[in-house]
Design a protein around this motif. Sequence first.
Motif, short mmCIF file in Angstrom:
data_model
loop_
_atom_site.label_atom_id
_atom_site.label_comp_id
_atom_site.label_asym_id
_atom_site.label_seq_id
_atom_site.Cartn_x
_atom_site.Cartn_y
_atom_site.Cartn_z
N PHE A 22 30.94 35.30 51.18
CA PHE A 22 31.93 35.18 50.09
C PHE A 22 31.57 36.12 48.94
N LEU A 23 32.53 36.91 48.48
CA LEU A 23 32.43 37.89 47.40
C LEU A 23 31.44 39.02 47.67
N GLU A 24 31.03 39.16 48.91
CA GLU A 24 30.14 40.26 49.28
C GLU A 24 31.02 41.40 49.79
N ARG A 25 30.52 42.62 49.65
CA ARG A 25 31.26 43.78 50.16
C ARG A 25 30.35 44.64 51.02
N LYS A 26 30.96 45.22 52.06
CA LYS A 26 30.22 46.09 52.99
C LYS A 26 31.05 47.33 53.26
N LEU A 27 30.36 48.46 53.43
CA LEU A 27 31.00 49.71 53.79
C LEU A 27 30.83 49.91 55.30
N CYS A 53 40.51 45.09 51.71
CA CYS A 53 40.01 46.29 52.36
C CYS A 53 40.42 47.51 51.56
N ILE A 54 39.48 48.40 51.36
CA ILE A 54 39.73 49.63 50.63
C ILE A 54 39.34 50.78 51.54
N ILE A 55 40.25 51.72 51.73
CA ILE A 55 39.94 52.90 52.53
C ILE A 55 39.13 53.85 51.67
N GLN A 70 35.93 55.57 55.99
CA GLN A 70 35.12 54.36 55.97
C GLN A 70 35.97 53.27 55.30
N ILE A 71 35.67 52.03 55.62
CA ILE A 71 36.43 50.91 55.06
C ILE A 71 35.48 50.00 54.29
N ILE A 72 35.82 49.77 53.02
CA ILE A 72 35.07 48.79 52.21
C ILE A 72 35.75 47.45 52.42
N ILE A 73 35.03 46.49 52.92
CA ILE A 73 35.59 45.16 53.17
C ILE A 73 34.95 44.18 52.20
N ILE A 74 35.80 43.46 51.47
CA ILE A 74 35.34 42.45 50.51
C ILE A 74 35.87 41.09 50.96
N ASN A 75 34.98 40.14 51.17
CA ASN A 75 35.37 38.80 51.58
C ASN A 75 35.74 37.99 50.33
N VAL A 76 36.99 37.58 50.24
CA VAL A 76 37.46 36.81 49.07
C VAL A 76 37.76 35.35 49.43
N PHE A 77 37.39 34.94 50.63
CA PHE A 77 37.65 33.57 51.04
C PHE A 77 36.35 32.78 51.09
N PRO A 78 36.21 31.76 50.23
CA PRO A 78 34.95 30.99 50.18
C PRO A 78 34.72 30.13 51.42
N GLU A 79 35.77 29.85 52.18
CA GLU A 79 35.65 28.94 53.32
C GLU A 79 34.91 29.53 54.50
#
Length: 126
Positions: A22-27, A53-55, A70-79
Amino acid sequence: MHKKIYRSTLVARIKRPVEINFLERKLISTGLFIYENTRSSFFLKKKMIESICIIHLTKKKKHPFYNEIQIIIINVFPEKNIMIHPNEELGILDIITDVKKIKWKKCFILNKSIRGNNSFGSTGIL
């Protein structure tokens, strides 16, 4: 001149599975390069829509005129956490390019050129 669309699948080029909390981001690298002035559109898979997702386009020193997607993925779901596996399909890329028509000219005599004896097209330089 007319437009042509080429479609390519964006795949996660990673060696190990990546877990995004949750709220972590990865490239995430796709290993796909496009020319820097290319018009393109991206369509993400349903799984990726559950996150932000951000390109991201990265220039590499080896390829100065090409950018790696590359795709930056940010998890916005706490579940739940998001898992990205190696070679997992992340989305689809449509590349829009101009196609130029060429005209062929019939020629019965070719100009002579000096060639070496090494092989077809040889300059003779060793």
